[in-house]
Design an enzyme around this catalytic site. Structure first.
Site, PDB file in Angstrom:
ATOM      1  N   CYS A 273       0.837  -1.203   0.000  1.00  0.00           N
ATOM      2  CA  CYS A 273       0.000   0.000   0.000  1.00  0.00           C
ATOM      3  C   CYS A 273       0.870   1.251   0.000  1.00  0.00           C
ATOM      4  CB  CYS A 273      -0.936   0.006   1.206  1.00  0.00           C
ATOM      5  SG  CYS A 273      -2.034   1.439   1.266  1.00  0.00           S
TER       6      CYS A 273
ATOM      7  N   CYS B 101      -0.429   4.128   2.170  1.00  0.00           N
ATOM      8  CA  CYS B 101      -0.307   3.851   3.599  1.00  0.00           C
ATOM      9  C   CYS B 101       1.122   4.072   4.082  1.00  0.00           C
ATOM     10  CB  CYS B 101      -0.697   2.402   3.907  1.00  0.00           C
ATOM     11  SG  CYS B 101      -2.318   1.899   3.331  1.00  0.00           S
ATOM     12  N   ASP B 102       2.097   3.619   3.303  1.00  0.00           N
ATOM     13  CA  ASP B 102       3.473   3.526   3.790  1.00  0.00           C
ATOM     14  C   ASP B 102       4.486   4.384   3.054  1.00  0.00           C
ATOM     15  OD1 ASP B 102       2.553   1.618   5.615  1.00  0.00           O
ATOM     16  OD2 ASP B 102       2.892  -0.027   4.209  1.00  0.00           O
TER      17      ASP B 102
END
Length: 314
Positions: free
Chosen positions: A133, A136-137
């Protein structure tokens, strides 16, 4: 006993639905699968969920949501759902090695599993440099060299997004041609931070004490092994919605994601609702999953109110 509502799945969507339904005194039953809490339980620090200015660990966030649902009266049961009979009401949910559970309504929140390459060092380094992701990261890889593996639109999109943070993004694809649309390819090729390693088959994620150090690949033209240095590897080869147990009773799109009536969580079967990543192929974020869980709970509550008021009228 017939439950008013049964929630299948415990990611942010399912747990948010449980909180709302429990607060409405509907005593929902939540069925936990083999990975309670969903993908966030494999995530280290979550910094983009509102309300946590210093961030929060993924497993802790999920544990807090579960405790909140339990506080208001949600019941939890672990088990693998084999099938759900939606041909008649109440719906019958068949758990492996257990009796069937009857429910007036069902909320499906089983998520979508990221596809992995299946190579050595990959799973072991999730959270240590391997991610599925980018949104997300990506922030954690500021000024670092990273690799994106994939050749579709999602891989191009993630590669372009990651250039906001990374010093360099290497796009690795095992075929000589990309599956991505021309407009997405052109957008990626126009970005100076993206370099290309095409027609290379990933062989192994290499890591050290501090995490990922690179990716070993095979040059499909020469047959030789090569090593690409990187501190992060993003796998972008797609997701698989977890809907096999439904036996095709609910409508899906071409990617297998459940179709809901626009603006709602309603599926094609009255009394069955869907939330979280199992019905979201675009955003796949904890906060959007939680929001859809809220919608599912409210839709479920209104549906039961309508059913019971009609029954009382007779």
């Amino acid at each position: 006993m017939t439950y008013k509502a049964v929630i299948i799945g415990t990611g942010p969507g399912g747990l948010t639905a449980a909180i709302y339904l429990a607060r409405a005194n509907m005593n929902p039953l939540v069925i936990e699968g083999p990975e309670p809490g969903g993908q966030l339980t494999t995530t280290t620090e979550v910094e983009n969920f509102p309300g946590f200015p210093e961030g929060i660990m993924g497993p802790e966030l999920m544990a807090n949501m579960r405790q909140q649902a339990e506080r208001f009266g949600a019941e939890f049961r672990s088990g693998w759902v084999n099938t759900v009979d939606m041909s008649k009401r109440p719906f019958a949910i068949h758990l492996e090695g257990s009796e069937s559970i009857l429910a007036e309504t069902v909320i499906v929140s089983t998520g979508a599993s990221a596809k992995y390459l299946g190579i050595p060092g990959e799973r072991e380094n999730v959270g240590r440099g391997v991610s599925t992701c980018a949104t997300c990261d990506g922030f954690f890889f500021r000024d670092k060299k990273i690799i994106v593996v994939g050749g579709g639109d999602s891989a191009m999109e993630e590669a372009v997004f990651l250039t906001r943070f990374a010093s360099e993004v290497v796009l690795v694809n095992r075929r000589s041609e990309l599956r991505a649309s021309k407009i997405m390819q052109d957008r990626a090729r126009a970005n100076d931070k993206i370099s290309w390693s095409i027609d290379r088959t990933p062989l192994e994620v290499v890591s050290g004490p501090l995490g990922v150090t690179g990716l070993k690949v095979r040059n499909n033209t020469s047959g030789e092994e090569e090593f690409i240095e990187a501190e992060g590897i993003f796998i972008a080869i797609g997701h698989t919605p977890n809907t096999g147990f439904l036996g095709g009773q609910l409508e899906t799109d071409n990617g297998g994601y459940l179709i809901v009536k626009p603006g709602t969580s309603e599926t094609n079967v009255p009394g069955v609702f869907a939330c979280g990543d199992v019905q979201d192929s675009r955003y796949r974020q904890a906060i959007t999953a939680a929001g859809s869980g809220c919608k599912a709970a409210i839709d479920c509550e209104h549906y039961l109110e309508d059913v019971h008021s009609k029954a009382a009228a007779f």
